[in-house]
Design a protein around this motif. Structure first.
Motif, PDB file in Angstrom:
ATOM      1  N   PRO A 222      65.494  15.032   1.869  1.00 34.71           N
ATOM      2  CA  PRO A 222      66.592  14.129   2.257  1.00 34.71           C
ATOM      3  C   PRO A 222      66.052  12.747   2.629  1.00 34.71           C
ATOM      4  O   PRO A 222      64.909  12.622   3.055  1.00 34.71           O
ATOM      5  N   PHE A 223      66.866  11.742   2.455  1.00 36.34           N
ATOM      6  CA  PHE A 223      66.472  10.361   2.778  1.00 36.34           C
ATOM      7  C   PHE A 223      66.703  10.108   4.263  1.00 36.34           C
ATOM      8  O   PHE A 223      67.824  10.228   4.753  1.00 36.34           O
ATOM      9  N   ASN A 224      65.644   9.759   4.971  1.00 35.72           N
ATOM     10  CA  ASN A 224      65.763   9.413   6.393  1.00 35.72           C
ATOM     11  C   ASN A 224      66.317   7.991   6.548  1.00 35.72           C
ATOM     12  O   ASN A 224      65.852   7.072   5.864  1.00 35.72           O
ATOM     13  N   ASP A 225      67.221   7.854   7.457  1.00 37.14           N
ATOM     14  CA  ASP A 225      67.820   6.539   7.692  1.00 37.14           C
ATOM     15  C   ASP A 225      66.768   5.528   8.162  1.00 37.14           C
ATOM     16  O   ASP A 225      65.984   5.819   9.066  1.00 37.14           O
ATOM     17  N   ILE A 226      66.710   4.368   7.515  1.00 36.73           N
ATOM     18  CA  ILE A 226      65.777   3.312   7.977  1.00 36.73           C
ATOM     19  C   ILE A 226      66.540   2.025   8.286  1.00 36.73           C
ATOM     20  O   ILE A 226      65.988   0.936   8.266  1.00 36.73           O
ATOM     21  N   SER A 227      67.828   2.185   8.604  1.00 35.37           N
ATOM     22  CA  SER A 227      68.646   0.978   8.844  1.00 35.37           C
ATOM     23  C   SER A 227      68.120   0.169  10.029  1.00 35.37           C
ATOM     24  O   SER A 227      68.323  -1.042  10.098  1.00 35.37           O
ATOM     25  N   PHE A 228      67.376   0.829  10.947  1.00 31.09           N
ATOM     26  CA  PHE A 228      66.821   0.118  12.097  1.00 31.09           C
ATOM     27  C   PHE A 228      65.775  -0.924  11.674  1.00 31.09           C
ATOM     28  O   PHE A 228      65.409  -1.794  12.446  1.00 31.09           O
ATOM     29  N   THR A 229      65.273  -0.835  10.431  1.00 30.34           N
ATOM     30  CA  THR A 229      64.281  -1.827   9.962  1.00 30.34           C
ATOM     31  C   THR A 229      64.961  -3.073   9.391  1.00 30.34           C
ATOM     32  O   THR A 229      64.294  -3.965   8.903  1.00 30.34           O
ATOM     33  N   LEU A 230      66.288  -3.094   9.466  1.00 26.62           N
ATOM     34  CA  LEU A 230      67.092  -4.166   8.873  1.00 26.62           C
ATOM     35  C   LEU A 230      66.685  -4.371   7.413  1.00 26.62           C
ATOM     36  O   LEU A 230      66.135  -5.405   7.026  1.00 26.62           O
ATOM     37  N   PRO A 231      66.925  -3.348   6.577  1.00 29.22           N
ATOM     38  CA  PRO A 231      66.434  -3.385   5.201  1.00 29.22           C
ATOM     39  C   PRO A 231      67.034  -4.512   4.375  1.00 29.22           C
ATOM     40  O   PRO A 231      68.170  -4.928   4.597  1.00 29.22           O
ATOM     41  N   GLN A 232      66.220  -4.961   3.425  1.00 31.88           N
ATOM     42  CA  GLN A 232      66.637  -6.036   2.530  1.00 31.88           C
ATOM     43  C   GLN A 232      66.571  -5.506   1.089  1.00 31.88           C
ATOM     44  O   GLN A 232      65.913  -4.507   0.824  1.00 31.88           O
ATOM     45  N   GLY A 233      67.164  -6.229   0.158  1.00 29.83           N
ATOM     46  CA  GLY A 233      67.047  -5.916  -1.268  1.00 29.83           C
ATOM     47  C   GLY A 233      67.435  -4.489  -1.588  1.00 29.83           C
ATOM     48  O   GLY A 233      68.424  -3.966  -1.074  1.00 29.83           O
ATOM     49  N   ILE A 234      66.611  -3.830  -2.428  1.00 32.11           N
ATOM     50  CA  ILE A 234      66.935  -2.470  -2.882  1.00 32.11           C
ATOM     51  C   ILE A 234      66.995  -1.495  -1.710  1.00 32.11           C
ATOM     52  O   ILE A 234      67.782  -0.554  -1.719  1.00 32.11           O
ATOM     53  N   SER A 235      66.188  -1.740  -0.649  1.00 31.92           N
ATOM     54  CA  SER A 235      66.188  -0.825   0.507  1.00 31.92           C
ATOM     55  C   SER A 235      67.594  -0.698   1.097  1.00 31.92           C
ATOM     56  O   SER A 235      67.991   0.351   1.587  1.00 31.92           O
ATOM     57  N   LYS A 236      68.323  -1.819   1.036  1.00 29.14           N
ATOM     58  CA  LYS A 236      69.670  -1.853   1.612  1.00 29.14           C
ATOM     59  C   LYS A 236      70.647  -1.011   0.797  1.00 29.14           C
ATOM     60  O   LYS A 236      71.653  -0.529   1.302  1.00 29.14           O
TER      61      LYS A 236
END
Ligand code: SF4
Length: 377
Positions: A310-324
């Motif tokens: 499963p994909f762990n949430d990384i929204s706390f890193t303020l993702p940019q580009g494809i990460s978002k």
């Protein structure tokens, strides 16, 4: 957390890295050192046994050594190189450790207990780091957003196991080098640590109990295959086409799927160890029927198993580009994807996540520590 007095911590902080750490020496180098100082070679085995088997942390406590040798060792080396800084315990029993290095940088390790049907501890696995930060910058990974700070040396790699064993008063049965960093880009130090860990003298672990996870550094995979004691290899695959893989794992621009598969086939030919493919399932990105077809073909090239993750949430890193744009697959989607792979005779497991409630994403604790240091809360 195991008990450390303030004075011990201060003492260690004052000392570590002011002198070289003796755990950065291979066992041949320990012997060479001992003989160069005029002592007999069996003294090297006593030192190794004290450090790696008895886990002694000061030379003064090494009872079998003559006073003169203890003084020489004391003046030239340190034994401790990392300190427990913080830990978070999950309701599922996993524990995330944050360690402080001598230069103030932080790394993580995650302890994962596996229980049997009766609820008894069956085995324990520790996921350890090989770098501070990581230069590979995978779009789905919190560690990647830290950037690369530095490689860990052998003592820092090995000591993660010692610190956790001491804290929990337990024996770690499995180690996965799957924490912060790309181990094959820190090849020399990781191999030195592996040689020490798998040595008969250190009694830390058998090579069969160690898994190295790589994003796919093809030439190093071939080099690893030629090691005297090869370990299990896990490949972070996560895509079945170069186009998608390059979007989420920029390293694949250097080592595309053709080069990667060539190195994996070489690894299997040389070692006869089945490969594990790690595959984070993202909704609408790598979850199509065509992906199933391609993944099945990849998985069958050598004996292997696919771990759907499963994909762990990384929204706390303020993702940019494809990460978002990355979206987790639902459990139903994961089950469906796994069933389709099994129908094609691929060995698949859906890997449980540990520590959902303790900032499960790799690099998260270290990232928050970095932010705290820079005042960016
Ligand atoms: S997944 Fe591994 S290789 Fe990729 S950025 Fe994270 S730590 Fe580095």
């Amino acid at each position: 957390m195991f008990e450390l007095t303030d004075s011990f911590i201060k003492d260690v902080k004052d000392r570590i890295h002011k002198k070289p750490n003796i755990k950065n020496l291979s066992f041949d180098e320990v012997e060479e050192f001992v003989r160069s100082k005029g002592f007999e070679r069996y003294r090297a085995d006593q030192i190794i046994n004290d450090i790696y088997v008895k886990k002694i942390e000061t030379f003064a406590e090494m009872k079998q050594l003559p006073k003169e040798l203890k003084q020489v060792l004391e003046s030239e080396f340190e034994i401790v190189s990392i300190l427990n800084q913080r830990k978070r315990v999950s309701s599922d029993g996993s524990i995330k450790y944050l360690f402080e290095l001598a230069d103030g940088k932080s790394i993580e390790a995650v302890y994962m207990p596996w229980v049997d049907d009766k609820g008894e501890l069956d085995r324990s696995t520790l996921c350890i780091s090989s770098m501070v930060g990581c230069p590979v910058a995978c779009a789905f990974c919190a560690t990647g957003t830290l950037g690369f700070k530095r490689n860990l040396n052998p003592s820092e790699i090995i000591e993660q196991i010692f610190r956790v064993e001491k804290d929990l008063n337990t024996k770690i049965n499995n180690v996965v080098i799957m924490g912060m960093g790309e181990p094959l880009l820190n090849y020399e130090n990781v191999i030195k640590a592996l040689r020490i860990m798998t040595s008969e003298k250190s009694k830390i672990l058998s090579r069969r109990k160690i898994t190295l996870s790589s994003s796919g550094i093809a030439p190093r995979i071939k080099q690893l295959a030629n090691e005297a004691k090869p370990v299990k290899l896990a490949i972070s695959l996560h895509a079945t086409t170069n186009k998608v893989r390059e979007m989420i794992m920029p390293i694949s621009k250097s080592f595309d799927l053709t080069k990667l598969m060539d190195s994996i086939e070489y690894y299997y030919r040389k070692t006869k160890i089945p490969i594990t493919y790690e595959y984070i399932l993202f909704k609408d990105l790598n979850d199509s029927d065509e992906d199933v077809e391609r993944l099945a073909k990849i998985a069958k090239r050598v004996p292997s198993r696919v771990n759907i993750i499963p994909f762990n949430d990384i929204s706390f890193t303020l993702p940019q580009g494809i990460s978002k744009e990355l979206k987790p697959a639902t459990r139903a989607l994961m089950n469906n994807f796994a069933t389709k792979l099994r129908d094609k005779n691929v060995a698949v497991i859906i890997r449980d996540t540990f520590g959902d409630d303790i900032e499960a994403a790799c690099g998260q604790l270290a990232l928050s520590e970095e932010k705290n240091k820079s005042g960016d809360k």
